[in-house]
Design an enzyme around this catalytic site. Sequence first.
Site, mmCIF file in Angstrom:
data_model
loop_
_atom_site.group_PDB
_atom_site.id
_atom_site.type_symbol
_atom_site.label_atom_id
_atom_site.label_comp_id
_atom_site.label_asym_id
_atom_site.label_seq_id
_atom_site.Cartn_x
_atom_site.Cartn_y
_atom_site.Cartn_z
ATOM 1 N N HIS A 14 0.841 -1.125 -0.122
ATOM 2 C CA HIS A 14 0.112 -0.139 0.009
ATOM 3 C C HIS A 14 0.678 1.223 -0.032
ATOM 4 O O HIS A 14 1.221 1.613 0.958
ATOM 5 C CB HIS A 14 -0.827 -0.099 1.282
ATOM 6 C CG HIS A 14 -1.922 1.263 1.186
ATOM 7 N ND1 HIS A 14 -3.240 0.652 1.485
ATOM 8 C CD2 HIS A 14 -1.901 2.139 1.111
ATOM 9 C CE1 HIS A 14 -4.044 1.748 1.446
ATOM 10 N NE2 HIS A 14 -3.262 2.879 1.304
ATOM 11 N N HIS A 16 1.001 4.958 -2.207
ATOM 12 C CA HIS A 16 0.378 6.011 -3.337
ATOM 13 C C HIS A 16 1.524 6.926 -3.902
ATOM 14 O O HIS A 16 2.572 7.513 -3.307
ATOM 15 C CB HIS A 16 -0.608 6.851 -2.467
ATOM 16 C CG HIS A 16 -1.798 6.335 -1.838
ATOM 17 N ND1 HIS A 16 -2.793 6.328 -2.656
ATOM 18 C CD2 HIS A 16 -1.766 5.725 -0.746
ATOM 19 C CE1 HIS A 16 -3.867 5.800 -1.942
ATOM 20 N NE2 HIS A 16 -3.168 5.395 -0.781
ATOM 21 N N ASP A 18 1.607 9.618 -5.817
ATOM 22 C CA ASP A 18 1.574 11.000 -5.535
ATOM 23 C C ASP A 18 2.186 11.478 -4.402
ATOM 24 O O ASP A 18 2.704 12.575 -3.874
ATOM 25 C CB ASP A 18 0.560 11.550 -6.126
ATOM 26 C CG ASP A 18 -0.882 11.292 -5.266
ATOM 27 O OD1 ASP A 18 -0.557 10.115 -4.595
ATOM 28 O OD2 ASP A 18 -2.025 11.666 -5.485
ATOM 29 N N GLY A 168 -10.136 7.633 -1.122
ATOM 30 C CA GLY A 168 -11.206 8.950 -1.056
ATOM 31 C C GLY A 168 -11.769 8.939 0.066
ATOM 32 O O GLY A 168 -11.831 8.143 1.189
ATOM 33 N N HIS A 195 -9.946 0.797 0.232
ATOM 34 C CA HIS A 195 -9.511 1.511 1.713
ATOM 35 C C HIS A 195 -11.109 1.712 2.355
ATOM 36 O O HIS A 195 -12.175 2.242 1.924
ATOM 37 C CB HIS A 195 -9.501 3.013 1.050
ATOM 38 C CG HIS A 195 -7.868 3.457 0.672
ATOM 39 N ND1 HIS A 195 -7.663 2.949 -0.453
ATOM 40 C CD2 HIS A 195 -6.904 3.920 1.532
ATOM 41 C CE1 HIS A 195 -6.289 3.476 -0.557
ATOM 42 N NE2 HIS A 195 -6.028 4.307 0.549
ATOM 43 N N GLU A 198 -10.563 3.565 7.843
ATOM 44 C CA GLU A 198 -9.389 4.442 8.017
ATOM 45 C C GLU A 198 -9.878 5.454 9.301
ATOM 46 O O GLU A 198 -9.199 5.610 9.989
ATOM 47 C CB GLU A 198 -9.018 4.895 6.801
ATOM 48 C CG GLU A 198 -7.616 6.048 7.154
ATOM 49 C CD GLU A 198 -6.998 6.615 5.977
ATOM 50 O OE1 GLU A 198 -7.551 6.402 5.079
ATOM 51 O OE2 GLU A 198 -6.077 7.277 6.252
ATOM 52 N N ASP A 275 1.684 3.969 3.020
ATOM 53 C CA ASP A 275 0.741 5.012 2.692
ATOM 54 C C ASP A 275 1.172 6.106 1.709
ATOM 55 O O ASP A 275 1.160 5.891 0.554
ATOM 56 C CB ASP A 275 0.077 5.310 3.554
ATOM 57 C CG ASP A 275 -1.423 5.563 3.231
ATOM 58 O OD1 ASP A 275 -1.670 5.140 2.349
ATOM 59 O OD2 ASP A 275 -2.256 6.019 4.246
HETATM 60 ZN ZN ZN Z 1 -3.868 4.520 1.026
#
Ligand code: ZN
Length: 333
Positions: A14, A16, A18, A168, A195, A198, A275
């Site tokens: 996991h 990301h 960006d 999101g 996801h 969280e 993450d």
């Molecule tokens: Zn994430």
Amino acid sequence: MKEFYYRAPKIELHCHLDGSISPEMIRKIYGLSSTPLDLTDEELLGKVVAPERCENLTEYLSCFPMVTSVLNTPTALKLALMDVMEQASRENVLYQEIRFSPKHLATETFSMEAVIDSLVQAKKELEGNYSVAVGLIACCMRGQSEETNIEVIRLAKKYHLAGVDLAGDELKYPTKEFKNVFLFAEKSGMPYTIHAGETGNLENVKDAIEFGAKRIGHGIALAQDQSMMEYVAKQEILLEMCPVCNIQTGAAKSWQEYPVTVFDEIGVKYCFNTDNRTVSNTTLTREFTEVATHKQVINEEKVKAQTLQAIDYLFISETEKASLRNQVAHFYA
Ligand SMILES: [Zn+2]
């Protein structure tokens, strides 16, 4: 143990794209764009690295737009991917699944398909240069239309990506609204992770499981419910936990409350992930180190077990998994 966590072969499920590009590379990518950065190093860090304790998730998410807005060329995406692969290789990650939202990186003149095509090409060109192998995961987004999310899955299938995800705002757009999206993923044969849980919402985890997810991003809301934890353990669903980020955003109030111990007791499977390497100022080495410092002993045997378990859940073939298991076995021999 930090030195061991660094040296040991690791798997990351996991991460990301960006949120994981180094500030130096962000500056370089801006330098190639039509709007070079006019910020000192310190100002840049202030914009792309979130505080150790954010006021809320919104503050954390404010670090993204500056980066996503400049990733809309094949060159920018290749440099971004290269940078994240380099970071992962440096700390001995053997296999890393890197996720991105095609819609967020697309513009009027750079389509979602162009985003995916660019990253697939970049992966092909870069993979031999680094010790890490990469799987690409395309994120459907909770705030976007069903039509767009289905298009993301269709493109992920067309370009043979590893899998798809749903990311999101999970409070505003609950998981249950995405039933058709995952029915389509299932029908398309695209593996998926979701996801969920969280930010404290257990219903979202339940719905993700109902939709057939074998992997849940974060999932820490599960700790609220003993019977759900038992169910998740029995169903062998894996939680992709991101400890540093969860503490930073307040998803977990404190290390004391971080639910790894209860998950261990009940047998809920999990693995650690970054993450967002840059936004959270973290590495996989740091994730292990922080949990070991604040929560519980993580000895060599536990690192090995977690790594082998993470391999089981990668979106790759059994042959590829066997090869990764061999590499892990070789290290521990
Ligand atoms: Zn994430």
